[in-house]
Motif scaffolding. Structure first.
Motif, short mmCIF file in Angstrom:
data_model
loop_
_atom_site.label_atom_id
_atom_site.label_comp_id
_atom_site.label_asym_id
_atom_site.label_seq_id
_atom_site.Cartn_x
_atom_site.Cartn_y
_atom_site.Cartn_z
N VAL A 163 -48.82 15.86 -2.86
CA VAL A 163 -47.51 15.36 -3.27
C VAL A 163 -46.45 15.72 -2.24
CG1 VAL A 163 -45.67 15.62 -4.99
CG2 VAL A 163 -48.04 15.31 -5.72
N LEU A 164 -46.49 16.93 -1.73
CA LEU A 164 -45.54 17.34 -0.70
C LEU A 164 -45.69 16.49 0.56
CD1 LEU A 164 -45.76 21.21 -1.10
CD2 LEU A 164 -43.66 19.86 -1.33
N ALA A 165 -46.94 16.27 0.99
CA ALA A 165 -47.18 15.48 2.21
C ALA A 165 -46.75 14.03 2.04
CB ALA A 165 -48.66 15.55 2.59
N GLN A 166 -46.98 13.46 0.84
CA GLN A 166 -46.61 12.07 0.59
C GLN A 166 -45.10 11.85 0.62
OE1 GLN A 166 -49.18 9.98 1.09
NE2 GLN A 166 -48.88 8.92 -0.83
N ALA A 167 -44.33 12.91 0.44
CA ALA A 167 -42.86 12.77 0.43
C ALA A 167 -42.30 12.53 1.82
CB ALA A 167 -42.23 14.00 -0.20
N GLY A 168 -43.13 12.67 2.85
CA GLY A 168 -42.71 12.33 4.21
C GLY A 168 -41.60 13.21 4.76
N VAL A 192 -44.67 26.70 -9.79
CA VAL A 192 -44.63 26.06 -8.48
C VAL A 192 -44.57 27.11 -7.38
CG1 VAL A 192 -43.31 24.51 -6.98
CG2 VAL A 192 -43.49 24.02 -9.42
N ASP A 193 -43.72 28.10 -7.54
CA ASP A 193 -43.58 29.14 -6.52
C ASP A 193 -44.90 29.86 -6.29
OD1 ASP A 193 -40.90 28.52 -6.36
OD2 ASP A 193 -40.31 30.03 -7.84
N THR A 194 -45.61 30.15 -7.38
CA THR A 194 -46.89 30.86 -7.27
C THR A 194 -47.91 30.04 -6.49
OG1 THR A 194 -46.51 32.00 -9.38
CG2 THR A 194 -48.77 31.89 -8.58
N HIS A 195 -47.99 28.74 -6.79
CA HIS A 195 -48.96 27.87 -6.10
C HIS A 195 -48.55 27.62 -4.65
CE1 HIS A 195 -50.59 27.14 -10.12
NE2 HIS A 195 -51.67 26.68 -9.51
N VAL A 196 -47.27 27.51 -4.37
CA VAL A 196 -46.82 27.36 -2.99
C VAL A 196 -47.20 28.59 -2.17
CG1 VAL A 196 -44.79 27.28 -1.49
CG2 VAL A 196 -44.97 25.72 -3.43
N LEU A 197 -47.00 29.77 -2.75
CA LEU A 197 -47.36 31.01 -2.06
C LEU A 197 -48.86 31.04 -1.77
CD1 LEU A 197 -46.57 33.82 -1.03
CD2 LEU A 197 -46.93 34.69 -3.36
N SER A 198 -49.66 30.65 -2.74
CA SER A 198 -51.11 30.63 -2.55
C SER A 198 -51.51 29.62 -1.48
CB SER A 198 -51.78 30.30 -3.88
OG SER A 198 -53.18 30.16 -3.73
N LEU A 199 -50.87 28.45 -1.50
CA LEU A 199 -51.17 27.40 -0.52
C LEU A 199 -50.78 27.84 0.88
CD1 LEU A 199 -52.30 24.53 -0.42
CD2 LEU A 199 -50.00 23.67 -0.90
N ARG A 200 -49.66 28.50 1.01
CA ARG A 200 -49.21 28.97 2.32
C ARG A 200 -50.21 29.97 2.91
NH1 ARG A 200 -42.80 29.98 0.90
NH2 ARG A 200 -42.00 27.98 1.72
N ASN A 211 -44.26 27.34 8.45
CA ASN A 211 -43.78 26.19 9.21
C ASN A 211 -44.11 24.86 8.53
OD1 ASN A 211 -42.55 27.43 11.46
ND2 ASN A 211 -44.57 27.88 12.34
N LEU A 212 -45.21 24.82 7.78
CA LEU A 212 -45.63 23.56 7.17
C LEU A 212 -44.94 23.31 5.84
CD1 LEU A 212 -49.47 23.59 7.94
CD2 LEU A 212 -47.76 21.99 8.84
N ILE A 213 -44.98 24.28 4.95
CA ILE A 213 -44.33 24.13 3.65
C ILE A 213 -43.09 25.02 3.66
CG2 ILE A 213 -44.56 24.37 1.16
CD1 ILE A 213 -47.54 23.98 1.47
N GLY A 220 -35.80 23.13 -3.39
CA GLY A 220 -37.22 23.32 -3.69
C GLY A 220 -38.01 23.50 -2.42
N TYR A 221 -38.94 22.57 -2.14
CA TYR A 221 -39.81 22.69 -0.98
C TYR A 221 -39.96 21.33 -0.29
CZ TYR A 221 -41.16 27.07 -3.24
OH TYR A 221 -41.14 28.31 -3.82
#
Length: 252
Positions: A163-168, A192-200, A211-213, A220-221
């Motif tokens: 979803v983040l990548a599709q937002a361009g 959301v914050d918890t999953h973003v931290l895990s993804l990072r 740098n990516l997220i 938000g992000y």
């Protein structure tokens, strides 16, 4: 991909041949008919995507044939006619034509109208892979590779990244991310914050200085396409989230 099939139904043999030649020159597959009876036989055998139709034929009205076509498999119809009054054009469109071109006409205009109609007949092809240089998101296999290494993401982490990548590169609020990337209604922004931290931790070189997220203050992000180097690899229409509700939201 096979050539688009076009049927020309035109009583004037010179014009019929001329139109067919020009269409073939630009890559269309063309079948020609001189009468309504012949046109029906050709249509039923070839099922063209577009029918170029003379409004006045020796054995009947092109508008009647247009109405008959509308009872079939819905091809696009371009009417060619020497009748140029407003009422004639309205009658042609109401008979089911998608476009109406009055004679005489220029060949470039004719080809442009054909191209516009056939373009509408092509299915939209969704990307199978989001290619961001070192980072590749495979929407079919639901896999992520970073520098050719497979990254082990949970289904929810994958949906969030997608979803983040599709937002361009546009920032998305936590509420938007919950709505688009989660299969069930959740109203806890900390999720959301918890999953973003895990993804990072899995895709960032330094999760403490991502740098990516990126975090967008008071919003938000966002996915940093400037760093990732965006690109798409098109393929057959995938279902990136396998009926996951996040897929429907992220494409809306």
């Amino acid at each position: 991909m096979s050539a688009v099939c076009i049927q020309i139904v035109e009583g004037n043999p010179h014009l019929r041949s001329l139109l067919g030649w020009h269409l073939q020159q630009v890559g269309y597959s063309v079948y020609q008919s001189a009468s309504l009876q012949q046109a029906k036989d050709v249509y039923l055998n070839r099922k063209p995507q577009l029918v170029v139709l003379d409004s006045d034929l020796s054995d009947g009205s092109g508008l009647e044939f247009c109405r008959w076509l509308r009872q079939q498999s819905q091809p696009f119809v371009l009417i060619l006619s020497a009748r140029s009054t407003e009422s004639d054009i309205v009658a042609g469109l109401r008979a089911g034509a998608d476009d109406y071109l009055t004679k005489p006409f220029g060949m470039q205009e004719f080809l442009a109208r054909v191209e516009a109609l056939t373009r509408r007949s092509r299915p939209m092809v969704a990307p199978a892979i989001l290619d961001y240089g070192d980072l590749k998101i495979d929407l079919v296999q639901r896999r992520v590779h970073l520098k050719h290494e497979l990254i082990d993401l949970t289904p929810q982490e994958f949906s969030l990244l997608y979803v983040l990548a599709q937002a361009g590169g546009l920032p998305l609020s936590r509420s938007e991310l919950l709505r688009k990337a989660w299969p069930d209604a959740i109203d806890n922004h900390r999720t959301v914050d918890t999953h973003v931290l895990s993804l990072r931790k899995k895709i960032e070189v330094d999760p403490r200085q991502p740098n990516l997220i990126q975090t967008v203050r008071n919003v938000g992000y966002r996915f940093n396409t400037e760093v990732a180097g965006p690109g798409l690899v098109a393929a057959s229409n995938p279902n990136p989230n396998h009926n996951h509700r996040a897929a429907m939201h992220s494409l809306s």
